[in-house]
Motif scaffolding. Sequence first.
Motif, PDB file in Angstrom:
ATOM      1  N   GLN A  16     -29.304  21.706  32.811  1.00 21.86           N
ATOM      2  CA  GLN A  16     -29.674  20.278  31.509  1.00 21.86           C
ATOM      3  C   GLN A  16     -28.560  20.852  30.433  1.00 21.86           C
ATOM      4  N   GLY A  17     -27.558  22.320  30.834  1.00 19.96           N
ATOM      5  CA  GLY A  17     -26.981  22.674  29.411  1.00 19.96           C
ATOM      6  C   GLY A  17     -27.142  23.697  28.676  1.00 19.96           C
ATOM      7  N   GLU A  18     -28.235  23.753  29.199  1.00 21.00           N
ATOM      8  CA  GLU A  18     -28.948  24.812  28.445  1.00 21.00           C
ATOM      9  C   GLU A  18     -28.826  26.518  28.967  1.00 21.00           C
ATOM     10  N   ARG A  76     -28.271  24.528  23.156  1.00 24.50           N
ATOM     11  CA  ARG A  76     -27.382  23.801  23.770  1.00 24.50           C
ATOM     12  C   ARG A  76     -25.988  24.851  24.098  1.00 24.50           C
ATOM     13  N   PHE A  77     -24.764  24.533  24.899  1.00 21.33           N
ATOM     14  CA  PHE A  77     -23.667  25.095  24.833  1.00 21.33           C
ATOM     15  C   PHE A  77     -22.991  24.045  23.864  1.00 21.33           C
ATOM     16  N   SER A  92     -19.799  22.336  22.431  1.00 17.88           N
ATOM     17  CA  SER A  92     -18.749  22.271  22.939  1.00 17.88           C
ATOM     18  C   SER A  92     -17.304  22.606  23.035  1.00 17.88           C
TER      19      SER A  92
END
Length: 156
Positions: free
Chosen positions: A64-66, A137-138, A140
């Motif tokens: 999930q990009g977490e 979140r990571f 960009s």
Amino acid sequence: MLAVLILLLISVPLLELFVIVQVAGGLGAGQTILLLVAVSVVGAWMVRRSGLGVLSQIRTRLAQGEIPGNELVDGLLILLAGAFMLTPGFLTDAAGLVMLFPPTRKVVRSVLVRRYAKRVDIAGWSGAQGSPGGPRRFGSPLDAESYTKDTDDRSN
């Protein structure tokens, strides 16, 4: 800190031996040994089961990009619980069980996070700004083609 570690390395085995002798006095040597082996076997099974569950949660968070902060702390606690459960003794088994059961592990995790959150700094993400493991979140990704470093800077 070193003095506390040395004190623990000396006192924990002595306390374990005392408790084992007391239990053996009540149950008998054979049953005490069987109990220690049974707790280690059940503990190893529980560590495996809990560890695989946390690994699945880590993979889900990463997909999930977490950042899986709480899950990583849980994984560390489960690893420590496994070491405690495989160490012969009733006190270390009790400590291992505390770290294996999710409700008590959550309490231990919150204590650790509160204590060490200000020391965490991972790639610009600081634990001092909030508790690790929340839905973060990571950032960009950096576009490598549009970013160049001027190496001819001769102003030095």
